[in-house]
Design an enzyme around this catalytic site. Sequence first.
Site: not given
Ligand SMILES: O=C(O)c1cc(C(=O)O)oc(=O)c1
Length: 305
Positions: A32, A131, A182, A258
């Site tokens: 990821h 969000r 997650h 991440d």
């Molecule tokens: O928690 C987050 O802000 C986030 C955002 C994104 C995305 O914007 O794709 O991806 C992720 O894995 C986690």
Amino acid sequence: MMEFVKTPGWLDWHPDPSTPRFQLPAGAVDAHCHVFGPGAEFPFAAERKYTPCDAGKAQLFALRDHLGFSRNVIVQATCHGADNRAMIDACIASGGKARGVATVRRGIGDQELQQLHDAGVRGVRFNFVKRLVDFTPKDELMEIAGRIARFGWHVVIYFEAQDLPELWDFFTALPTKVVVDHMGRPDVRKPVDGEEFALFMKFMRENPQVWSKVSCPERLSVRGPRALNGEREAYRDVVPFARRIVEEFPDRVLWGTDWPHPNLKDHMPDDGLLVDFIPHIAPTAELQRKLLVDNPMRLYWPEEV
Ligand SMILES: O=C(O)c1cc(C(=O)O)oc(=O)c1
């Protein structure tokens, strides 16, 4: 050329991650991670909810090599909407060392899906975190899931723990494997034996097609300590949650950095120390090999297994 201004308070990725002390097993996959732009080459989407720093493929591949990973799974970031070009460009440039998870809209044709497949895409992402994205009707998502199932892809879902009851029926009706981002974002202030996390464990137990990424302790942790300044026992409050998933479902878990860590507000972790988090949640060599090699290979490179 498009000029993008980062969201106020944006934290850029760590410039100088340490070398992990934990030795990753041979063939480990960072399952990821994202690329952001660069914006001048791959503009961010008009509908985005944040504007990140640039974080391109060259930096991602340098981090992969520095940390000791062999491969990446690059997940389409919401700041690129359904324009998958940056992710696809990175997958192709990796020479087979990266596969992708795309975001697609209902109108996509089979020819375009085939092109994504040929570039290395093996899944689509459905996002329910308010969000980050505007709402997409469930019938639209179900239609997409039916289309991509024919390519042998899976669906990656991102949601927050309090929304699982409402989303349960939709998730369990999906016709593909389902990979949770997650850990479904548990609230780690609540007990690991409490109702909320028990529901997530039940979700996995009753649905053998559901997998989970045990990633993002830096996002979920409330008490830390942060993966900074040599801290090799970081995010202790997240450990019991991730470890419980790994131990009960060792064949259905994935791990990823991440990187470049979108939307972190208070600190940017040292990615080397994040890798040192892994043996706390997967304490044996066998669990580590499943988490980092066997499982991601089965899902993303099945032809090599
Ligand atoms: O928690 C987050 O802000 C986030 C955002 C994104 C995305 O914007 O794709 O991806 C992720 O894995 C986690």
